[in-house]
Motif scaffolding. Sequence first.
Motif, short mmCIF file in Angstrom:
data_model
loop_
_atom_site.label_atom_id
_atom_site.label_comp_id
_atom_site.label_asym_id
_atom_site.label_seq_id
_atom_site.Cartn_x
_atom_site.Cartn_y
_atom_site.Cartn_z
N SER A 185 0.74 -1.13 0.02
CA SER A 185 0.17 -0.17 -0.04
C SER A 185 0.82 1.28 0.03
CB SER A 185 -0.93 0.01 1.20
OG SER A 185 -1.49 1.43 1.57
N LEU A 186 0.86 2.16 -1.01
CA LEU A 186 1.48 3.22 -1.04
C LEU A 186 1.15 4.23 -0.06
CD1 LEU A 186 1.93 3.92 -4.76
CD2 LEU A 186 3.20 2.51 -3.38
N PRO A 187 -0.12 4.42 0.41
CA PRO A 187 -0.52 5.29 1.23
C PRO A 187 0.17 4.88 2.67
CG PRO A 187 -2.38 4.97 -0.10
CD PRO A 187 -1.31 4.00 -0.53
N HIS A 188 0.21 3.50 3.06
CA HIS A 188 0.85 2.97 4.29
C HIS A 188 2.49 3.50 4.21
CE1 HIS A 188 1.69 0.53 7.77
NE2 HIS A 188 2.56 -0.16 7.06
N ILE A 189 3.15 3.28 3.12
CA ILE A 189 4.40 3.87 3.00
C ILE A 189 4.66 5.19 3.20
CG2 ILE A 189 6.44 3.84 1.38
CD1 ILE A 189 5.55 1.46 0.06
N ARG A 190 3.69 6.07 2.84
CA ARG A 190 3.80 7.40 3.08
C ARG A 190 3.53 7.66 4.55
NH1 ARG A 190 3.55 12.38 0.69
NH2 ARG A 190 2.54 13.79 1.79
N ALA A 191 2.54 6.89 5.21
CA ALA A 191 2.37 7.27 6.63
C ALA A 191 3.70 6.70 7.43
CB ALA A 191 1.14 6.23 6.84
N CYS A 192 4.21 5.83 6.97
CA CYS A 192 5.69 5.28 8.06
C CYS A 192 6.45 6.42 7.52
CB CYS A 192 6.06 3.95 7.30
SG CYS A 192 4.98 2.57 7.63
N TYR A 193 6.73 6.84 6.31
CA TYR A 193 7.71 8.00 6.23
C TYR A 193 7.34 9.25 6.87
CZ TYR A 193 9.23 12.28 4.08
OH TYR A 193 9.82 13.69 3.79
N GLN A 194 5.85 9.64 7.12
CA GLN A 194 5.67 10.87 7.88
C GLN A 194 6.08 10.52 9.22
OE1 GLN A 194 4.95 13.50 6.71
NE2 GLN A 194 3.41 13.27 4.84
N GLN A 195 5.78 9.14 9.86
CA GLN A 195 6.15 9.31 11.26
C GLN A 195 7.58 9.27 11.45
OE1 GLN A 195 4.23 5.74 13.30
NE2 GLN A 195 3.06 5.22 11.45
N LEU A 196 8.60 8.88 10.55
CA LEU A 196 10.09 8.75 10.44
C LEU A 196 10.36 10.41 10.63
CD1 LEU A 196 11.28 6.29 8.17
CD2 LEU A 196 11.52 6.32 10.56
N THR A 197 9.59 11.27 9.83
CA THR A 197 9.99 12.82 9.72
C THR A 197 9.75 13.22 11.21
OG1 THR A 197 7.73 13.58 9.19
CG2 THR A 197 9.05 12.91 7.40
N THR A 198 9.14 12.67 12.23
CA THR A 198 8.75 13.21 13.39
C THR A 198 10.19 12.93 14.38
OG1 THR A 198 7.55 11.40 14.56
CG2 THR A 198 6.34 13.05 13.22
N GLN A 199 10.80 12.10 13.88
CA GLN A 199 12.05 11.70 14.67
C GLN A 199 13.39 11.91 13.98
OE1 GLN A 199 11.91 7.18 15.50
NE2 GLN A 199 9.62 7.42 15.10
N ALA A 200 13.41 12.50 12.85
CA ALA A 200 14.67 12.82 11.99
C ALA A 200 14.54 14.02 11.36
CB ALA A 200 15.10 11.86 11.21
N ASP A 201 15.72 14.66 11.46
CA ASP A 201 15.93 16.18 10.70
C ASP A 201 16.15 15.49 9.06
OD1 ASP A 201 16.01 17.37 13.05
OD2 ASP A 201 18.22 16.78 13.29
#
Length: 239
Positions: free
Chosen positions: A102-118
């Motif tokens: 699921s591409l939306p799921h991949i995007r959601a995982c990426y968005q979560q990573l952006t909250t942890q990393a610069d």
Amino acid sequence: MNKNGHLRQHDYFVTGTDTEIGKTLVSSALLHAMTQQGWRSAGMKPIAAGADLREGILHNDDVDSLLAASSVRAPLELVCPYLMQTPAAPHIVAQREHVTISLPHIRACYQQLTTQADAVVVEGVGGFCVPLTAQHDTADMAQQLGLPVILVVGLRLGCINHALLTAQAIAARGLRLAGWVANTVDPDMLYLADNIAALQMRLSAPLLGQIPRLDASPPDADVTMAQRAAAYIDVNLLK
């Protein structure tokens, strides 16, 4: 891009002119280089096909390299949402292993990573147009994420054509080529410097660096290949 639609300055999607041309090496080197800039870095490989079961946990060499190169310790399910066992084309493996990508799921995982990393470096799978499902391919995934693209050019015979076609495909998806890295796949390639010069004339993005063929067994075992490759990349040239 963050959840508010604002483009993050240090996030990139890494693709290549083919498979086995050094995307993981370059992605890991970028993470090391970004950490040296003082940025909290996290690697992501949304889809990986080819994993071994070790002590009850699936391991993929590319994913392990990104985890090791990241300064942020993110959960595996965010770093690699789709980790499959068979080393083959992802759309075939997903069907055989009953995995729905699921591409939306991949995007959601990426968005979560952006909250942890610069800085988040997302590595694609194979080349730029590898099928992921019956409807979508890696180019769709890159477009879904909307990140600037870094192209890894594997230096070997035919690389000019492969690089220019990939650059055209990136532009056709409305994505920006932010930079490219020349990775020496064939150290005996004739006129290597001339090929790089030809690409510099034709690609509308800066050459971030040329990585030579690195010895797999360096004198200093404490320095990883990715750390050594980072010395050849200048992230300050990214635009």
